[in-house]
Design a protein around this motif. Sequence first.
Motif, PDB file in Angstrom:
ATOM      1  N   ARG A  82      21.553  25.867  -4.788  1.00  0.00           N
ATOM      2  CA  ARG A  82      22.549  27.306  -5.225  1.00  0.00           C
ATOM      3  C   ARG A  82      23.569  26.886  -5.796  1.00  0.00           C
ATOM      4  O   ARG A  82      23.613  28.150  -6.438  1.00  0.00           O
ATOM      5  N   GLU A 152      19.974  31.931   3.934  1.00  0.00           N
ATOM      6  CA  GLU A 152      20.223  32.341   2.885  1.00  0.00           C
ATOM      7  C   GLU A 152      20.598  33.874   2.520  1.00  0.00           C
ATOM      8  O   GLU A 152      21.512  34.319   1.546  1.00  0.00           O
ATOM      9  N   ARG A 155      24.299  34.159   3.109  1.00  0.00           N
ATOM     10  CA  ARG A 155      25.055  33.029   2.993  1.00  0.00           C
ATOM     11  C   ARG A 155      25.300  34.227   1.354  1.00  0.00           C
ATOM     12  O   ARG A 155      25.938  34.259   0.577  1.00  0.00           O
ATOM     13  N   ASP A 156      23.663  35.188   0.513  1.00  0.00           N
ATOM     14  CA  ASP A 156      24.153  35.908  -0.721  1.00  0.00           C
ATOM     15  C   ASP A 156      24.988  37.155  -0.632  1.00  0.00           C
ATOM     16  O   ASP A 156      24.490  37.799  -1.524  1.00  0.00           O
TER      17      ASP A 156
END
Length: 179
Positions: A82, A152, A155-156
């Motif tokens: 990250r 992912e 989170r992105d």
Amino acid sequence: FFALALSGGLLLAAPHALAAQGRGGRGSGPPGDRGQLAQEFRERLAALVQTQLGLSDDQMRRMSEVNQKWDARRRDLVRRDRANRMALRQQLLNNPSPDQNKVAQLVKESIQIERERVDLTEHEQADLAKFLTPVQRAKYLGIQDQMRRRVEQFRDRPGFGTDSTGAARGRGRRPPPNP
């Protein structure tokens, strides 16, 4: 296969609940509630994995031991990945003239992190092979992959964990209102 896909969908909905908790959404309350929600998520995940893989209680106990053995290294890889991606994003998106050497180093680190992730998976699979069948291990890999991809993606998403410039926001704080 359908049952595995369905359970994957259920598994993948849980990170949204955890994130909402952290942003003051549904179920917000004292900070200890977040830990409770995470514990409930882990328990539901464990029950779902046990059901989908058809694990005995002994296999589930041993799987938990394997997970604990590799958990610190996995968390470190996630943290490093990250940080690396954020630094790369900072160089490429928020910098009119990215530092070529810095970008090259970040790309190299990204490849190294991926190599370490593969090594971790190989070691973990060797441990799991001592008590799981190949089919159980393959299904477990699928569940892990689905979880990682969904986290992912989540989170992105714009606005999750970063402000409008891509800078990291503080934990649990809401973004400032748009004027």
